[in-house]
Design an enzyme around this catalytic site. Structure first.
Site, PDB file in Angstrom:
ATOM      1  CG  ASP A 172     -23.128   8.451  -9.180  1.00  0.00           C
ATOM      2  OD1 ASP A 172     -23.058   7.175  -9.299  1.00  0.00           O
ATOM      3  OD2 ASP A 172     -24.324   8.921  -8.996  1.00  0.00           O
ATOM      4  CG  ASP A 217     -24.827   2.491  -1.194  1.00  0.00           C
ATOM      5  OD1 ASP A 217     -24.168   2.035   0.068  1.00  0.00           O
ATOM      6  OD2 ASP A 217     -25.772   3.007  -1.052  1.00  0.00           O
TER       7      ASP A 217
END
Ligand SMILES: O=P(O)(O)OC[C@H]1O[C@H](OP(=O)(O)OP(=O)(O)O)[C@H](O)[C@@H]1O
Ligand SMILES: Nc1nc2[nH]cnc2c(=O)[nH]1
Ligand SMILES: [Mg+2]
Length: 185
Positions: free
Chosen positions: A104, A107
Protein backbone atom coordinates in the site's frame (compact mmCIF):
# COMPACT_ATOMS: atom_id res chain seq x y z
CA UNK A 1 -19.10 3.46 14.00
CA UNK A 2 -21.13 3.86 10.78
CA UNK A 3 -20.22 5.50 7.45
CA UNK A 4 -21.39 8.91 8.65
CA UNK A 5 -19.03 8.61 11.62
CA UNK A 6 -16.12 7.80 9.34
CA UNK A 7 -16.91 10.78 7.10
CA UNK A 8 -16.82 13.23 9.99
CA UNK A 9 -13.39 11.92 11.01
CA UNK A 10 -11.90 13.02 7.68
CA UNK A 11 -9.86 16.16 7.14
CA UNK A 12 -9.57 15.86 3.37
CA UNK A 13 -9.50 13.43 0.48
CA UNK A 14 -6.03 13.24 -1.04
CA UNK A 15 -6.68 10.67 -3.78
CA UNK A 16 -10.24 9.84 -4.84
CA UNK A 17 -11.62 6.38 -5.49
CA UNK A 18 -11.77 7.11 -9.25
CA UNK A 19 -8.15 8.28 -9.30
CA UNK A 20 -7.03 5.17 -7.42
CA UNK A 21 -8.95 2.80 -9.68
CA UNK A 22 -7.65 4.49 -12.84
CA UNK A 23 -4.07 4.24 -11.58
CA UNK A 24 -4.46 0.56 -10.64
CA UNK A 25 -5.73 -0.19 -14.16
CA UNK A 26 -2.76 1.69 -15.65
CA UNK A 27 -0.28 -0.26 -13.48
CA UNK A 28 -2.02 -3.55 -14.29
CA UNK A 29 -1.72 -2.86 -18.03
CA UNK A 30 2.03 -2.28 -17.64
CA UNK A 31 2.42 -5.44 -15.56
CA UNK A 32 0.42 -7.48 -18.12
CA UNK A 33 2.77 -6.24 -20.82
CA UNK A 34 6.02 -6.63 -18.85
CA UNK A 35 5.27 -10.18 -17.70
CA UNK A 36 3.52 -11.42 -20.86
CA UNK A 37 4.18 -15.14 -21.32
CA UNK A 38 5.73 -15.42 -17.87
CA UNK A 39 4.53 -17.15 -14.74
CA UNK A 40 4.01 -14.40 -12.13
CA UNK A 41 3.45 -14.66 -8.38
CA UNK A 42 2.09 -11.54 -6.72
CA UNK A 43 2.80 -11.24 -3.00
CA UNK A 44 0.71 -8.97 -0.80
CA UNK A 45 2.06 -7.64 2.50
CA UNK A 46 -0.65 -7.96 5.14
CA UNK A 47 -2.65 -6.13 6.18
CA UNK A 48 -2.21 -2.84 4.34
CA UNK A 49 -1.91 -4.33 0.86
CA UNK A 50 -5.25 -6.18 0.81
CA UNK A 51 -7.15 -3.52 -1.17
CA UNK A 52 -4.38 -2.93 -3.73
CA UNK A 53 -3.91 -6.69 -4.15
CA UNK A 54 -7.63 -7.30 -4.65
CA UNK A 55 -8.01 -4.49 -7.21
CA UNK A 56 -4.72 -5.10 -9.00
CA UNK A 57 -5.32 -8.85 -9.29
CA UNK A 58 -8.74 -8.26 -10.81
CA UNK A 59 -7.36 -5.68 -13.27
CA UNK A 60 -4.65 -8.07 -14.50
CA UNK A 61 -5.26 -10.39 -17.44
CA UNK A 62 -2.30 -12.62 -16.57
CA UNK A 63 -3.13 -15.86 -14.75
CA UNK A 64 -1.12 -14.83 -11.67
CA UNK A 65 -0.78 -16.78 -8.47
CA UNK A 66 -1.36 -14.85 -5.22
CA UNK A 67 0.37 -15.31 -1.89
CA UNK A 68 0.69 -13.27 1.31
CA UNK A 69 3.25 -12.36 3.92
CA UNK A 70 2.69 -10.71 7.27
CA UNK A 71 5.61 -8.87 8.82
CA UNK A 72 6.06 -6.74 11.88
CA UNK A 73 8.70 -4.11 12.52
CA UNK A 74 9.99 -3.98 16.06
CA UNK A 75 12.85 -2.66 18.18
CA UNK A 76 13.49 0.67 19.94
CA UNK A 77 9.73 1.26 20.13
CA UNK A 78 9.59 2.64 16.61
CA UNK A 79 7.46 1.04 13.92
CA UNK A 80 9.97 1.43 11.14
CA UNK A 81 13.11 0.24 12.87
CA UNK A 82 14.20 -1.82 9.88
CA UNK A 83 14.24 -4.94 12.05
CA UNK A 84 11.45 -7.09 10.76
CA UNK A 85 9.86 -10.26 12.10
CA UNK A 86 7.95 -12.62 9.82
CA UNK A 87 4.51 -13.32 11.30
CA UNK A 88 3.26 -15.25 8.27
CA UNK A 89 5.59 -16.54 5.60
CA UNK A 90 4.80 -17.41 1.99
CA UNK A 91 3.12 -20.75 1.32
CA UNK A 92 4.94 -20.80 -2.03
CA UNK A 93 8.50 -21.85 -2.83
CA UNK A 94 9.70 -18.90 -4.93
CA UNK A 95 12.95 -20.42 -6.23
CA UNK A 96 13.06 -19.71 -9.96
CA UNK A 97 9.80 -17.71 -9.83
CA UNK A 98 9.05 -14.15 -10.95
CA UNK A 99 7.80 -12.34 -7.84
CA UNK A 100 6.01 -9.00 -7.63
CA UNK A 101 5.64 -7.62 -4.10
CA UNK A 102 2.50 -5.50 -3.70
CA UNK A 103 2.33 -2.81 -0.99
CA UNK A 104 0.00 0.00 0.00
CA UNK A 105 2.67 2.51 1.00
CA UNK A 106 6.41 3.06 1.16
CA UNK A 107 7.21 5.45 4.00
CA UNK A 108 10.74 4.97 5.36
CA UNK A 109 11.21 2.11 2.91
CA UNK A 110 12.64 -0.11 5.65
CA UNK A 111 9.91 -2.77 5.51
CA UNK A 112 10.28 -3.31 1.77
CA UNK A 113 14.04 -3.05 1.78
CA UNK A 114 14.18 -5.87 4.35
CA UNK A 115 11.53 -7.90 2.56
CA UNK A 116 13.14 -7.70 -0.87
CA UNK A 117 16.49 -8.73 0.63
CA UNK A 118 14.78 -11.66 2.37
CA UNK A 119 12.94 -12.78 -0.79
CA UNK A 120 16.05 -12.49 -2.98
CA UNK A 121 17.88 -14.91 -0.65
CA UNK A 122 15.36 -17.60 -1.78
CA UNK A 123 16.75 -17.51 -5.36
CA UNK A 124 13.71 -16.26 -7.28
CA UNK A 125 14.04 -15.48 -11.00
CA UNK A 126 13.18 -11.84 -10.20
CA UNK A 127 11.72 -9.64 -7.46
CA UNK A 128 10.01 -6.33 -8.26
CA UNK A 129 7.83 -3.94 -6.25
CA UNK A 130 4.44 -2.40 -6.91
CA UNK A 131 3.28 0.17 -4.35
CA UNK A 132 0.19 2.36 -4.44
CA UNK A 133 1.79 5.24 -2.52
CA UNK A 134 5.28 6.55 -1.75
CA UNK A 135 6.30 9.23 0.73
CA UNK A 136 9.36 11.51 0.36
CA UNK A 137 11.40 9.75 3.11
CA UNK A 138 11.60 6.62 0.93
CA UNK A 139 14.53 8.13 -0.99
CA UNK A 140 16.75 7.60 2.08
CA UNK A 141 16.69 3.82 1.56
CA UNK A 142 17.87 2.62 -1.85
CA UNK A 143 15.00 0.47 -3.13
CA UNK A 144 14.09 0.03 -6.72
CA UNK A 145 10.33 0.44 -7.15
CA UNK A 146 9.23 -0.62 -10.61
CA UNK A 147 5.53 0.26 -10.31
CA UNK A 148 4.41 3.26 -8.24
CA UNK A 149 0.93 4.73 -8.04
CA UNK A 150 1.31 8.15 -6.44
CA UNK A 151 4.06 10.16 -4.75
CA UNK A 152 2.40 11.87 -1.79
CA UNK A 153 3.50 14.47 0.78
CA UNK A 154 4.82 13.49 4.19
CA UNK A 155 1.41 13.28 5.90
CA UNK A 156 -0.25 10.43 7.77
CA UNK A 157 -2.84 9.00 5.41
CA UNK A 158 -5.64 6.47 5.86
CA UNK A 159 -7.98 4.48 3.64
CA UNK A 160 -7.60 1.91 0.86
CA UNK A 161 -5.96 -0.54 3.27
CA UNK A 162 -4.17 2.04 5.42
CA UNK A 163 -5.26 2.26 9.05
CA UNK A 164 -5.20 4.44 12.09
CA UNK A 165 -5.54 2.18 15.16
CA UNK A 166 -6.83 -0.56 12.80
CA UNK A 167 -9.72 1.58 11.54
CA UNK A 168 -10.40 3.36 8.20
CA UNK A 169 -8.79 0.59 6.09
CA UNK A 170 -12.17 0.13 4.37
CA UNK A 171 -12.42 3.68 3.00
CA UNK A 172 -12.26 3.41 -0.81
CA UNK A 173 -10.07 6.56 -1.13
CA UNK A 174 -6.92 7.99 0.48
CA UNK A 175 -7.48 10.76 2.99
CA UNK A 176 -6.17 12.48 6.08
CA UNK A 177 -7.81 12.47 9.49
CA UNK A 178 -9.28 15.41 11.40
CA UNK A 179 -7.28 16.44 14.49
CA UNK A 180 -10.10 15.36 16.89
CA UNK A 181 -9.45 11.70 15.92
CA UNK A 182 -5.96 11.97 17.36
CA UNK A 183 -7.37 13.62 20.47
CA UNK A 184 -5.91 17.00 19.50
CA UNK A 185 -9.15 18.95 19.28
O1 LIG B 1 8.18 2.05 4.58
P1 LIG B 1 7.91 1.77 6.04
O2 LIG B 1 8.29 2.94 6.91
O3 LIG B 1 8.55 0.50 6.49
O4 LIG B 1 6.32 1.66 6.25
C1 LIG B 1 5.44 1.06 5.35
C2 LIG B 1 4.75 -0.12 5.96
O5 LIG B 1 4.00 0.29 7.12
C3 LIG B 1 2.63 -0.09 6.97
O6 LIG B 1 2.39 -1.38 7.49
P2 LIG B 1 2.26 -1.67 9.04
O7 LIG B 1 3.57 -2.25 9.52
O8 LIG B 1 1.76 -0.46 9.75
O9 LIG B 1 1.19 -2.83 9.12
P3 LIG B 1 -0.19 -3.04 8.33
O10 LIG B 1 0.15 -3.26 6.90
O11 LIG B 1 -0.77 -4.26 8.95
O12 LIG B 1 -1.05 -1.81 8.54
C4 LIG B 1 2.42 -0.16 5.47
O13 LIG B 1 1.35 -1.04 5.15
C5 LIG B 1 3.74 -0.70 4.98
O14 LIG B 1 3.75 -2.11 5.04
N1 LIG C 1 -1.96 4.40 7.94
C1 LIG C 1 -0.71 4.70 7.64
N2 LIG C 1 0.26 3.82 7.85
C2 LIG C 1 1.52 4.18 7.48
N3 LIG C 1 2.68 3.50 7.58
C3 LIG C 1 3.63 4.28 7.09
N4 LIG C 1 3.15 5.45 6.67
C4 LIG C 1 1.82 5.42 6.91
C5 LIG C 1 0.74 6.35 6.70
O1 LIG C 1 0.88 7.48 6.21
N5 LIG C 1 -0.49 5.93 7.09
MG1 LIG D 1 1.84 -2.95 5.77
Amino acid sequence: MDAADMDKDLARVLISEDELQAKIKELAARIDEDYAGQDLLIVGVLKGAVMVMADLARALHLPVQMDWMAVSSYGAGTKSSGVVRVLKDLDTDIAGRHVLVVEDIIDSGLTLSWLVHNLKSRNPASVEICAALRKPDAVKVPIDVKYIGFDIPNEFVIGYGLDYAERYRNLPFIGTLAPHVYGEA
